[in-house]
Design a protein around this motif. Sequence first.
Motif, PDB file in Angstrom:
ATOM      1  N   GLU A   1       0.822  -1.216   0.000  1.00 44.86           N
ATOM      2  CA  GLU A   1       0.000   0.000   0.000  1.00 44.86           C
ATOM      3  C   GLU A   1       0.853   1.263   0.000  1.00 44.86           C
ATOM      4  N   LEU A   2       2.060   1.195   0.547  1.00 43.93           N
ATOM      5  CA  LEU A   2       2.942   2.362   0.561  1.00 43.93           C
ATOM      6  C   LEU A   2       3.343   2.776  -0.851  1.00 43.93           C
ATOM      7  N   SER A   3       3.370   1.833  -1.781  1.00 45.31           N
ATOM      8  CA  SER A   3       3.667   2.198  -3.171  1.00 45.31           C
ATOM      9  C   SER A   3       2.554   3.062  -3.740  1.00 45.31           C
ATOM     10  N   LEU A   4       1.332   2.864  -3.252  1.00 46.70           N
ATOM     11  CA  LEU A   4       0.213   3.700  -3.679  1.00 46.70           C
ATOM     12  C   LEU A   4       0.308   5.086  -3.043  1.00 46.70           C
ATOM     13  N   SER A   5       0.670   5.139  -1.765  1.00 45.85           N
ATOM     14  CA  SER A   5       0.864   6.433  -1.106  1.00 45.85           C
ATOM     15  C   SER A   5       1.977   7.221  -1.788  1.00 45.85           C
ATOM     16  N   ALA A   6       3.047   6.538  -2.174  1.00 52.93           N
ATOM     17  CA  ALA A   6       4.151   7.202  -2.877  1.00 52.93           C
ATOM     18  C   ALA A   6       3.679   7.775  -4.203  1.00 52.93           C
ATOM     19  N   PHE A   7       2.801   7.066  -4.879  1.00 55.84           N
ATOM     20  CA  PHE A   7       2.254   7.550  -6.148  1.00 55.84           C
ATOM     21  C   PHE A   7       1.457   8.828  -5.932  1.00 55.84           C
TER      22      PHE A   7
ATOM     23  N   GLN B   1     -12.857  14.423  -2.846  1.00 59.34           N
ATOM     24  CA  GLN B   1     -12.227  13.383  -3.652  1.00 59.34           C
ATOM     25  C   GLN B   1     -11.308  12.494  -2.822  1.00 59.34           C
ATOM     26  N   ALA B   2     -10.852  12.993  -1.678  1.00 59.54           N
ATOM     27  CA  ALA B   2      -9.995  12.181  -0.814  1.00 59.54           C
ATOM     28  C   ALA B   2     -10.707  10.905  -0.373  1.00 59.54           C
ATOM     29  N   GLY B   3     -12.042  10.974  -0.250  1.00 56.12           N
ATOM     30  CA  GLY B   3     -12.791   9.764   0.074  1.00 56.12           C
ATOM     31  C   GLY B   3     -12.635   8.707  -0.999  1.00 56.12           C
ATOM     32  N   LEU B   4     -12.557   9.137  -2.265  1.00 56.26           N
ATOM     33  CA  LEU B   4     -12.323   8.197  -3.364  1.00 56.26           C
ATOM     34  C   LEU B   4     -10.974   7.518  -3.217  1.00 56.26           C
ATOM     35  N   PHE B   5      -9.941   8.279  -2.823  1.00 54.68           N
ATOM     36  CA  PHE B   5      -8.617   7.689  -2.676  1.00 54.68           C
ATOM     37  C   PHE B   5      -8.515   6.826  -1.420  1.00 54.68           C
ATOM     38  N   ALA B   6      -9.307   7.149  -0.414  1.00 51.91           N
ATOM     39  CA  ALA B   6      -9.382   6.250   0.742  1.00 51.91           C
ATOM     40  C   ALA B   6      -9.968   4.910   0.315  1.00 51.91           C
ATOM     41  N   TYR B   7     -10.957   4.961  -0.553  1.00 48.37           N
ATOM     42  CA  TYR B   7     -11.561   3.745  -1.108  1.00 48.37           C
ATOM     43  C   TYR B   7     -10.542   2.962  -1.929  1.00 48.37           C
ATOM     44  N   ILE B   8      -9.783   3.665  -2.787  1.00 49.52           N
ATOM     45  CA  ILE B   8      -8.792   2.997  -3.626  1.00 49.52           C
ATOM     46  C   ILE B   8      -7.721   2.329  -2.770  1.00 49.52           C
ATOM     47  N   THR B   9      -7.270   3.034  -1.722  1.00 51.84           N
ATOM     48  CA  THR B   9      -6.207   2.497  -0.875  1.00 51.84           C
ATOM     49  C   THR B   9      -6.691   1.360   0.015  1.00 51.84           C
ATOM     50  N   GLY B  10      -7.846   1.540   0.636  1.00 50.40           N
ATOM     51  CA  GLY B  10      -8.294   0.585   1.652  1.00 50.40           C
ATOM     52  C   GLY B  10      -9.167  -0.538   1.177  1.00 50.40           C
ATOM     53  N   SER B  11      -9.730  -0.428  -0.031  1.00 56.62           N
ATOM     54  CA  SER B  11     -10.680  -1.447  -0.478  1.00 56.62           C
ATOM     55  C   SER B  11     -10.064  -2.826  -0.713  1.00 56.62           C
TER      56      SER B  11
ATOM     57  N   MET C   1      -2.102   7.443   3.580  1.00 55.41           N
ATOM     58  CA  MET C   1      -1.286   7.047   4.723  1.00 55.41           C
ATOM     59  C   MET C   1      -2.148   6.861   5.971  1.00 55.41           C
ATOM     60  N   GLY C   2      -3.194   7.711   6.090  1.00 53.20           N
ATOM     61  CA  GLY C   2      -4.099   7.571   7.231  1.00 53.20           C
ATOM     62  C   GLY C   2      -4.837   6.251   7.226  1.00 53.20           C
ATOM     63  N   VAL C   3      -5.307   5.854   6.036  1.00 52.05           N
ATOM     64  CA  VAL C   3      -5.977   4.555   5.926  1.00 52.05           C
ATOM     65  C   VAL C   3      -5.021   3.444   6.310  1.00 52.05           C
ATOM     66  N   ASN C   4      -3.782   3.557   5.848  1.00 52.21           N
ATOM     67  CA  ASN C   4      -2.784   2.537   6.155  1.00 52.21           C
ATOM     68  C   ASN C   4      -2.532   2.446   7.656  1.00 52.21           C
ATOM     69  N   SER C   5      -2.500   3.599   8.336  1.00 49.64           N
ATOM     70  CA  SER C   5      -2.254   3.616   9.778  1.00 49.64           C
ATOM     71  C   SER C   5      -3.460   3.110  10.565  1.00 49.64           C
ATOM     72  N   VAL C   6      -4.652   3.586  10.182  1.00 48.33           N
ATOM     73  CA  VAL C   6      -5.864   3.202  10.905  1.00 48.33           C
ATOM     74  C   VAL C   6      -6.194   1.728  10.705  1.00 48.33           C
ATOM     75  N   SER C   7      -5.756   1.167   9.571  1.00 49.03           N
ATOM     76  CA  SER C   7      -6.058  -0.248   9.308  1.00 49.03           C
ATOM     77  C   SER C   7      -5.396  -1.166  10.322  1.00 49.03           C
TER      78      SER C   7
END
Length: 406
Positions: A57-63, A233-243, A366-372
């Motif tokens: 998932e960090l590769s997605l955050s880096a993107f 739109q950040a909600g969309l990226f939370a979905y992309i990262t965490g889904s 990064m928040g999704v990654n931490s909260v997960s």
Amino acid sequence: MSGTQRDSFTVSDSARFDFVVIILALLTAFAPLSIDMYLPAFTAIAADYQTDTHRVELSLSAFFFGLFIGQLLYGTATDKFGRKKPLYVGLAIYVVTSIACAWAPDIEWLIVLRFFQAIGACAGIVIARAVVRDLYTPQASARVFSFLILVMGVAPILAPLFGNYVTEWFGWRAIFWIVSVLGVACAFVIHLVLPETRGRRYDVRMRNSGRTYWDVLKDRSFLRYSLTGGIAQAGLFAYITGSPLMFIELFDFTPSAYSWLFGANAIGIIGFSQLNGWLLKYYSARKILNVSLPILAVVSAGMAVAAYVKAPVWGILVPLFAYISTLGLVFPNAMAGALANQQERAGSASAVTGSLQFLIAGLVSMGVNSVSGLTDYAMAWVIGTTGIIAVITYRLMRYEEPESEV
């Protein structure tokens, strides 16, 4: 379109002009393609590198952070050198780094290379928006952005499905070979079809980029619409990262089923973005925002409740679909509002609004990654928060603006 808006556009036949708009949509789609196509491959990448999906998932955050920084690099460059030259540079970076991603020896290299791949990909985002601002009035540009979202919406439908089958048949590295070929093909088509749309030359100095960006940020109307659109739109990226973590690991979806689910949600944003295009014939972009943002807040509250009660899969899917769909009404109108008064610095303004959006997206990712690490419902909690904050931002930054703005 008025003649004054097309002075720099030398193409006379409407069919070719329509094709240029499609090219702009494809340029905008490079970033979502680079994100969505490899999502079903997370488990395969983790297995190949002998790590876990949290690391992938960090590769997605880096993107996302690459998209944030890269757009600032292109902003004043597009106002100084025109739209096409920086675009060629961006596509070259994208192609080279995509090939490098295919050869990445470990997850650390992949994370770094994804950052630089994003710097190449974001050229299309900045320049496509600037070209739309070159050619259209604010009200008409909202309709064009709705069309761009239609094409971008096809990416989440097809890219995960395609990426899943490519991973199964050829391995996940083939995904990056494919996008590199697409980058080369797109550069060739642009050379043949896309004219230079920047008309009047403005006195733009690269060393004054920071001052130009600061002047854009001081525009209260720009900041209001940019922050509202970016937070929503950040909600969309939370979905992309965490889904992938939620649906594949928590709810036991297969990668193939997850790909179909991802595509089904994209249908909502496509449909509502086209509804937005129709509504703009009768209402201003600001009036549509005034109605759609409260809807987004209600849906976000539903996601927060679902996270609190640890709802089963359908309790997540229904508000998630509603949230993603409502973005089809919110985002194009917020983008049109942000760029409405930025004619002389359209490239810089496009860069700033895009960078704000992806800075927020990177932080949210990064928040999704931490909260997960604390809850399996991290994605739902973050989405539930972003929609409510977007509405609060829009209301708190309200001021008297001329009706002609948007």
